[in-house]
Design a protein around this motif. Structure first.
Motif, PDB file in Angstrom:
ATOM      1  N   ILE A  14       0.846  -1.195   0.000  1.00 37.91           N
ATOM      2  CA  ILE A  14       0.000   0.000   0.000  1.00 37.91           C
ATOM      3  C   ILE A  14       0.879   1.242   0.000  1.00 37.91           C
ATOM      4  O   ILE A  14       2.023   1.218   0.443  1.00 37.91           O
ATOM      5  N   ALA A  15       0.318   2.314  -0.522  1.00 36.61           N
ATOM      6  CA  ALA A  15       0.968   3.618  -0.473  1.00 36.61           C
ATOM      7  C   ALA A  15       0.315   4.416   0.643  1.00 36.61           C
ATOM      8  O   ALA A  15      -0.877   4.261   0.913  1.00 36.61           O
ATOM      9  N   MET A  16       1.111   5.237   1.290  1.00 41.33           N
ATOM     10  CA  MET A  16       0.599   6.108   2.342  1.00 41.33           C
ATOM     11  C   MET A  16       0.431   7.500   1.751  1.00 41.33           C
ATOM     12  O   MET A  16       1.302   7.986   1.036  1.00 41.33           O
ATOM     13  N   SER A  17      -0.680   8.119   2.065  1.00 42.33           N
ATOM     14  CA  SER A  17      -0.962   9.448   1.551  1.00 42.33           C
ATOM     15  C   SER A  17      -1.572  10.277   2.674  1.00 42.33           C
ATOM     16  O   SER A  17      -2.192   9.731   3.584  1.00 42.33           O
ATOM     17  N   GLY A  18      -1.412  11.575   2.600  1.00 41.22           N
ATOM     18  CA  GLY A  18      -2.018  12.452   3.594  1.00 41.22           C
ATOM     19  C   GLY A  18      -0.997  13.049   4.530  1.00 41.22           C
ATOM     20  O   GLY A  18       0.171  13.216   4.183  1.00 41.22           O
ATOM     21  N   GLU A  57      -8.667   6.216   5.325  1.00 48.28           N
ATOM     22  CA  GLU A  57      -9.487   5.663   4.254  1.00 48.28           C
ATOM     23  C   GLU A  57      -8.591   4.823   3.354  1.00 48.28           C
ATOM     24  O   GLU A  57      -7.566   5.303   2.875  1.00 48.28           O
ATOM     25  N   LEU A  58      -8.960   3.557   3.158  1.00 53.96           N
ATOM     26  CA  LEU A  58      -8.234   2.683   2.233  1.00 53.96           C
ATOM     27  C   LEU A  58      -8.959   2.730   0.898  1.00 53.96           C
ATOM     28  O   LEU A  58     -10.156   2.452   0.826  1.00 53.96           O
ATOM     29  N   ILE A  59      -8.203   3.091  -0.149  1.00 52.07           N
ATOM     30  CA  ILE A  59      -8.798   3.300  -1.476  1.00 52.07           C
ATOM     31  C   ILE A  59      -8.173   2.325  -2.468  1.00 52.07           C
ATOM     32  O   ILE A  59      -6.959   2.148  -2.503  1.00 52.07           O
ATOM     33  N   ASP A  60      -9.018   1.693  -3.285  1.00 50.15           N
ATOM     34  CA  ASP A  60      -8.580   0.846  -4.388  1.00 50.15           C
ATOM     35  C   ASP A  60      -8.497   1.735  -5.624  1.00 50.15           C
ATOM     36  O   ASP A  60      -9.525   2.196  -6.131  1.00 50.15           O
ATOM     37  N   LEU A  61      -7.289   2.014  -6.091  1.00 51.73           N
ATOM     38  CA  LEU A  61      -7.115   2.923  -7.222  1.00 51.73           C
ATOM     39  C   LEU A  61      -7.604   2.331  -8.539  1.00 51.73           C
ATOM     40  O   LEU A  61      -8.039   3.060  -9.422  1.00 51.73           O
ATOM     41  N   TYR A  93       4.130   7.289  11.915  1.00 54.33           N
ATOM     42  CA  TYR A  93       5.073   6.183  12.082  1.00 54.33           C
ATOM     43  C   TYR A  93       4.478   5.063  12.941  1.00 54.33           C
ATOM     44  O   TYR A  93       4.750   3.883  12.701  1.00 54.33           O
ATOM     45  N   GLN A  94       3.645   5.413  13.917  1.00 49.47           N
ATOM     46  CA  GLN A  94       3.024   4.394  14.775  1.00 49.47           C
ATOM     47  C   GLN A  94       2.102   3.474  13.964  1.00 49.47           C
ATOM     48  O   GLN A  94       2.031   2.275  14.216  1.00 49.47           O
ATOM     49  N   ILE A  95       1.417   4.033  12.983  1.00 49.91           N
ATOM     50  CA  ILE A  95       0.554   3.226  12.113  1.00 49.91           C
ATOM     51  C   ILE A  95       1.420   2.389  11.179  1.00 49.91           C
ATOM     52  O   ILE A  95       1.185   1.190  11.000  1.00 49.91           O
ATOM     53  N   GLU A  96       2.442   3.012  10.596  1.00 49.79           N
ATOM     54  CA  GLU A  96       3.337   2.294   9.682  1.00 49.79           C
ATOM     55  C   GLU A  96       4.001   1.109  10.386  1.00 49.79           C
ATOM     56  O   GLU A  96       4.106   0.022   9.813  1.00 49.79           O
ATOM     57  N   LYS A  97       4.441   1.310  11.611  1.00 48.32           N
ATOM     58  CA  LYS A  97       5.108   0.251  12.376  1.00 48.32           C
ATOM     59  C   LYS A  97       4.170  -0.953  12.564  1.00 48.32           C
ATOM     60  O   LYS A  97       4.584  -2.100  12.398  1.00 48.32           O
ATOM     61  N   ARG A  98       2.925  -0.698  12.851  1.00 46.04           N
ATOM     62  CA  ARG A  98       1.963  -1.786  13.042  1.00 46.04           C
ATOM     63  C   ARG A  98       1.639  -2.490  11.721  1.00 46.04           C
ATOM     64  O   ARG A  98       1.454  -3.698  11.684  1.00 46.04           O
ATOM     65  N   LEU A  99       1.573  -1.743  10.636  1.00 53.15           N
ATOM     66  CA  LEU A  99       1.317  -2.352   9.326  1.00 53.15           C
ATOM     67  C   LEU A  99       2.492  -3.221   8.889  1.00 53.15           C
ATOM     68  O   LEU A  99       2.296  -4.323   8.364  1.00 53.15           O
ATOM     69  N   LYS A 100       3.706  -2.752   9.110  1.00 52.47           N
ATOM     70  CA  LYS A 100       4.888  -3.552   8.764  1.00 52.47           C
ATOM     71  C   LYS A 100       4.919  -4.845   9.570  1.00 52.47           C
ATOM     72  O   LYS A 100       5.302  -5.892   9.051  1.00 52.47           O
ATOM     73  N   ALA A 101       4.496  -4.789  10.818  1.00 48.25           N
ATOM     74  CA  ALA A 101       4.442  -5.993  11.659  1.00 48.25           C
ATOM     75  C   ALA A 101       3.430  -7.001  11.117  1.00 48.25           C
ATOM     76  O   ALA A 101       3.562  -8.208  11.345  1.00 48.25           O
ATOM     77  N   GLU A 102       2.451  -6.523  10.360  1.00 53.12           N
ATOM     78  CA  GLU A 102       1.440  -7.397   9.742  1.00 53.12           C
ATOM     79  C   GLU A 102       1.877  -7.863   8.357  1.00 53.12           C
ATOM     80  O   GLU A 102       1.112  -8.515   7.652  1.00 53.12           O
ATOM     81  N   ASP A 162      -6.480   0.022  15.638  1.00 50.36           N
ATOM     82  CA  ASP A 162      -7.734  -0.056  14.872  1.00 50.36           C
ATOM     83  C   ASP A 162      -7.464   0.086  13.379  1.00 50.36           C
ATOM     84  O   ASP A 162      -7.974  -0.683  12.559  1.00 50.36           O
ATOM     85  N   ILE A 163      -6.656   1.085  13.008  1.00 49.01           N
ATOM     86  CA  ILE A 163      -6.374   1.336  11.596  1.00 49.01           C
ATOM     87  C   ILE A 163      -5.587   0.177  10.991  1.00 49.01           C
ATOM     88  O   ILE A 163      -5.895  -0.293   9.889  1.00 49.01           O
ATOM     89  N   ALA A 164      -4.581  -0.313  11.709  1.00 51.11           N
ATOM     90  CA  ALA A 164      -3.789  -1.445  11.213  1.00 51.11           C
ATOM     91  C   ALA A 164      -4.648  -2.696  11.077  1.00 51.11           C
ATOM     92  O   ALA A 164      -4.541  -3.432  10.087  1.00 51.11           O
ATOM     93  N   GLU A 165      -5.524  -2.933  12.038  1.00 51.67           N
ATOM     94  CA  GLU A 165      -6.390  -4.118  11.991  1.00 51.67           C
ATOM     95  C   GLU A 165      -7.386  -4.036  10.832  1.00 51.67           C
ATOM     96  O   GLU A 165      -7.606  -5.017  10.122  1.00 51.67           O
ATOM     97  N   LEU A 166      -7.986  -2.879  10.637  1.00 51.63           N
ATOM     98  CA  LEU A 166      -8.923  -2.702   9.512  1.00 51.63           C
ATOM     99  C   LEU A 166      -8.205  -2.938   8.174  1.00 51.63           C
ATOM    100  O   LEU A 166      -8.743  -3.596   7.284  1.00 51.63           O
ATOM    101  N   THR A 167      -6.987  -2.401   8.058  1.00 54.13           N
ATOM    102  CA  THR A 167      -6.224  -2.575   6.823  1.00 54.13           C
ATOM    103  C   THR A 167      -5.885  -4.040   6.614  1.00 54.13           C
ATOM    104  O   THR A 167      -6.081  -4.585   5.529  1.00 54.13           O
TER     105      THR A 167
END
Length: 158
Positions: A35-39, A116-120, A46-55, A148-153
């Motif tokens: 995924i790409a991060m935007s915004g 918001e997770l978007i399918d381009l 970084y706290q969200i990115e760290k959790r996503l990388k762990a997944e 919450d955000i990492a789990e939803l993703t």
């Protein structure tokens, strides 16, 4: 005593979660976890990115595009921008980051956060998350915003 109870109730009601989650697609993504991060690029991202990388996610810093040239027929060639990641996690938020506003445990108090997770490829939103209040690392009122955000993703993938 009655005044103490009223003040306690007011204090706690001011800390109520404003969490709102809308999952717009029940179909699970089968492709790679890229995924790409935007915004906003606040310190808390970084706290969200760290959790996503762990997944197991691979994160691109931005929704970059590459120029693609495609022969469409003998007389026509198409040139267009193609995204390097099909999915973009767009995050907007406000969490002051100063010694007077940060939590003692290292967390953040969000005025608001939207993810918001978007399918381009389909130009559709997969989920939308909004909340305010305390993140992880804000004892005794720590929330679950980053998780919450990492789990939803993560739950959007098979």
């Amino acid at each position: 005593m009655r005044m103490f109870l009223v003040l306690t109730a007011l204090l706690l009601s001011g800390c109520a979660s404003t969490k709102d989650v809308d999952v717009m697609s029940d179909a699970k993504i089968t492709g790679p976890k890229v995924i790409a991060m935007s915004g906003d690029r606040g310190a808390w991202v970084y706290q969200i990115e760290k959790r996503l990388k762990a997944e197991g996610f691979t994160l691109n810093r931005m929704a970059t595009s590459q120029v693609t040239v495609e022969k469409q027929s003998d007389t026509k060639t198409g040139i267009y921008n193609e995204a390097t990641a099909r999915y973009v996690l767009n995050i907007q938020g406000s969490a002051p980051n100063s010694s007077m506003t940060r939590c003692y445990g290292g967390g953040y108090k969000f005025n608001y956060i939207d993810a918001e997770l978007i399918d381009l490829a389909d130009n559709k939103t997969i989920f939308h998350y909004s909340n305010s209040g305390y993140s992880e690392g804000c004892p005794p009122m720590s929330g679950h915003i980053f998780s919450d955000i990492a789990e939803l993703t993560n739950n959007a993938w098979k």
